[in-house]
Design a protein around this motif. Structure first.
Motif, short mmCIF file in Angstrom:
data_model
loop_
_atom_site.label_atom_id
_atom_site.label_comp_id
_atom_site.label_asym_id
_atom_site.label_seq_id
_atom_site.Cartn_x
_atom_site.Cartn_y
_atom_site.Cartn_z
N PHE A 48 -7.43 6.52 9.05
CA PHE A 48 -8.82 6.03 9.12
C PHE A 48 -9.32 5.75 7.79
N ASP A 49 -8.69 6.32 6.51
CA ASP A 49 -9.23 5.95 5.31
C ASP A 49 -8.58 4.59 5.01
N VAL A 50 -7.18 4.33 5.57
CA VAL A 50 -6.55 2.79 5.76
C VAL A 50 -7.54 1.97 6.29
N VAL A 51 -7.95 2.58 7.40
CA VAL A 51 -8.95 1.47 8.25
C VAL A 51 -10.06 1.10 7.43
N GLN A 52 -10.92 1.99 6.95
CA GLN A 52 -11.85 1.84 6.21
C GLN A 52 -11.96 0.85 4.85
N ARG A 53 -10.57 1.18 4.17
CA ARG A 53 -10.36 0.52 3.15
C ARG A 53 -9.87 -0.96 3.31
N TRP A 54 -9.39 -1.08 4.52
CA TRP A 54 -8.87 -2.51 4.71
C TRP A 54 -10.46 -3.38 5.11
N ASN A 352 -4.09 -7.37 9.26
CA ASN A 352 -5.23 -8.02 10.36
C ASN A 352 -4.46 -7.89 11.96
N GLU A 353 -3.37 -7.74 11.83
CA GLU A 353 -2.58 -7.26 13.17
C GLU A 353 -2.44 -5.82 13.55
N ASP A 354 -3.95 -5.27 13.94
CA ASP A 354 -4.05 -4.00 14.05
C ASP A 354 -3.23 -2.99 13.05
N PHE A 355 -3.71 -3.13 11.68
CA PHE A 355 -3.43 -2.36 10.63
C PHE A 355 -1.87 -2.37 10.43
N GLY A 356 -1.11 -3.44 10.33
CA GLY A 356 0.18 -3.28 10.53
C GLY A 356 0.67 -2.97 8.95
N THR A 357 0.47 -1.19 8.79
CA THR A 357 1.03 -1.12 7.55
C THR A 357 2.51 -1.14 7.30
#
Ligand SMILES: [Zn+2]
Length: 459
Positions: A48-54, A352-357
Motif C-alpha cells: 500500500f506504500d507503493v499504491v499511495q506513491r503511485w 496503471n494496470e492494477d499497479f503492475g510492478t
C-alpha cells in the motif's frame, strides 16, 4: 491510459476515479500492536506504500489512513503476562513498528489513528445500529451485529449467509442469534485490568475489533471513500463485517474499491509459529538489507502469493545490485519525468494496470542496460526517478554496493584496505597481495583506480 484497479467487491478490473476529483481517500487495516511486525505485515505495508506513491506520482492528493489496533484480547493477555499497562506495551510496539516501516522505506500514512482514542465514535455507531434494529444486546451483556438483518451481508466474500454458515463449526454461543453474528461491544469481565474498561450505554466494556475500522474510517475519511485495503486474510470476516456495520449505520456505500494483497509463504509453506518458519521484519533485516527486502516484495504483483526463501532474497539482492551498478557508472542527472518518453510511458502503463510492478521493474532493468551502454546521465536520472515511484534506488550506489551484504564488517574491511595501501606505499607487494587474497576469501572484491581502492561484496 488511466488507472485501473482490481476491485475485490466486483471481482473485476475497474477504471478508478475518486469520489472527490483530484483527492484519493484510502484506508488500510493496520497492525494489532502486541508484538513485533512480521513478514506478512511488511508485505501489506510495502504494497500500500507503493499504491499511495503511485497515486501521488499520478497527480492525486492522497489522504492515507492506516489504523492501529491498540485494544484486543492478545494485547490484554500480553500486557498482563509482562506486568505492564496496555499503554506501555502498545506505545513500545508502535515505536518498533515505526522503526521497521521506516527501515523498509515505507512513508508514514497521513493519519495513524489509535482505536482507543475513537471509542466515542464507535459507541455512536453501535447506538445507530441498535436503533435501526441491526444490533442487539445478548444475555451476557455483549452487543452483537445481527447479520440476517443486513441484506448485503456476504457481498465482499461473494457468498450467501447459508454458504458462509456452512463453514462455521462453532455452535451458536453467548446468546447470538446466528453463528455469524459478531460482537460490536464486549462487556467487561471482572478479572480484566481497569485500563481496558470503558463506560457505555450498554454497560462497562470495550469495542470489538471490526467496529474500530468502521468508526475510524468514517470519522477520518467520511461515510464513503475511495479505497479500502488490507491483507487477503482480512477479506472475511473482518472486511465483510466492516461493510455491514458502516453501510448498515449510514445507508451509504462504504468504500468504492476493495484491494487485498496476497499471502506470504516461507519456503512454500504458510508462515506460522508452530512450523518454526515465522519471521519478524527484524529477523529478516539481520540477514538482508532493507532495500533488498523491499525490492523482493515490490517485484512481485501485490495480489500474487509471495514465497520467501533465502534463494529468492539472494536473487533479489543480486538483481538490485545490477540496478545500483548502473547508477554507479555515471552521476544521475536530476530529471523531471517526461511520461511521454518511451521508457516512462511503459512504466506508467504497467503501473496503471492494477499497479503492475513486475513489468515496471522490468522497465528499470531495461533502463539500467541503456545506462551501461550509453553512460548517459539523463537515462541514469530517469532510472533513479522511476525507482523513486517504487521507493527504490535512492541510496548512494557505492554505499549500497559496498555495505549491502549482511554480516560484512565494514570497519574491518576498511582497515585491511588501509593496511594494503601502506604495504603498497612501502613497495611490499607480497603483503599487499596477501591482503587482497585474504579479503577475496571473505567474498570481498577490491577495485583499484587512480582515485583509490573501492570494494564490493561478491555474491
Ligand atoms: Zn480493519
Amino acid at each position: 491510459m488511466s488507472l485501473r484497479i482490481y476491485n475485490t467487491l466486483s471481482r473485476a478490473l475497474e477504471a478508478f476515479s475518486p469520489l472527490e476529483p483530484g483527492h484519493v481517500r484510502m484506508y488500510v487495516c493496520g497492525m494489532t500492536v502486541y508484538d513485533l511486525c512480521h513478514l506478512g505485515h511488511a508485505r501489506s505495508m510495502v504494497a500500500f506504500d507503493v499504491v499511495q506513491r503511485w497515486l501521488r506520482a499520478s497527480g492525486y492528493r492522497v489522504t492515507y489512513v492506516r489504523n492501529i489496533t491498540d485494544i484486543d484480547d492478545k494485547i490484554i493477555k500480553r500486557a498482563v503476562e509482562n506486568g505492564e499497562t496496555i499503554r506501555s506495551l502498545t506505545d513500545r510496539m508502535i515505536d518498533a513498528l515505526h522503526q521497521d516501516a521506516d527501515a523498509l522505506g515505507i512513508e508514514r500514512p497521513t493519519h495513524e489513528p489509535r482505536a482507543t482514542e475513537y471509542v466515542p465514535q464507535m459507541l455512536s455507531m453501535i447506538g445507530t445500529l441498535q436503533q435501526k434494529g441491526l444490533a442487539y444486546q445478548a444475555g451476557n451483556g455483549d452487543v452483537n451485529f445481527a447479520v440476517r438483518k443486513f441484506s448485503g451481508y456476504g457481498k465482499l466474500s461473494g457468498k450467501s449467509l447459508d454458504e458462509l454458515n456452512a463453514g462455521e463449526r462453532v455452535a451458536v454461543a453467548d446468546g447470538k442469534h446466528d453463528p455469524l453474528d459478531f460482537v460490536l461491544w464486549k462487556s467487561s469481565k471482572p478479572e480484566e485490568p481497569a485500563d481496558v474498561k470503558w463506560a457505555s450505554p450498554f454497560g462497562e466494556g470495550r469495542p470489538g475489533w471490526h467496529i474500530e475500522c468502521s468508526a475510524m474510517g468514517c470519522e477520518m475519511l467520511g461515510e464513503s471513500f475511495d479505497i479500502h485495503g488490507g491483507g487477503a486474510d482480512l477479506q472475511f470476516p473482518h472486511h465483510e463485517n466492516e461493510i455491514a456495520q458502516s453501510e448498515g449505520a449510514t445507508g451509504k456505500p462504504f468504500a468504492q474499491t476493495w484491494m487485498h494483497n496476497g499471502f506470504i509463504n516461507v519456503d512454500n509453506e504458510k508462515m506460522s509459529k508452530s512450523l518454526g518458519n515465522f519471521f519478524t521484519i527484524r529477523d529478516v533485516l539481520q540477514a538482508y538489507d532493507a532495500e533488498t527486502v523491499r525490492f523482493f516484495v515490490v517485484r512481485s504483483h501485490y495480489r500474487s502469493p509471495l514465497n520467501y526463501s533465502d534463494v529468492h532474497l539472494d536473487d533479489a539482492r543480486n538483481a538490485l545490485k545490477r540496478l545500483y551498478t548502473a547508477l554507479s557508472l555515471v552521476e544521475p542527472a536530476a530529471v523531471q519525468i517526461d511520461w511521454a518518453s518511451p521508457y516512462a510511458a511503459r512504466f506508467q502503463a504497467a503501473m496503471n494496470e492494477d499497479f503492475g510492478t513486475p513489468e515496471a521493474v522490468a522497465v528499470l532493468f531495461d533502463l539500467a542496460g541503456e545506462v551501461n551502454r550509453s553512460k548517459s546521465p539523463e537515462v541514469a536520472g530517469l532510472l533513479k526517478a522511476l525507482g523513486a515511484c517504487l521507493g527504490l534506488l535512492q541510496d548512494d550506489p557505492q554505499k549500497f554496493l559496498q555495505a549491502g551484504a549482511a554480516g560484512v564488517d565494514v570497519a574491518a574491511i576498511e582497515a585491511q584496505i588501509a593496511a594494503r595501501a601502506t604495504a603498497k606505499a612501502e613497495k611490499n607487494w607480497a603483503e599487499a597481495d596477501r591482503i587482497r587474497k585474504a579479503l577475496l576469501e571473505q567474498g570481498i572484491v577490491l577495485k583499484d583506480s587512480p582515485a583509490g581502492t573501492t570494494w564490493e561484496a561478491a555474491q
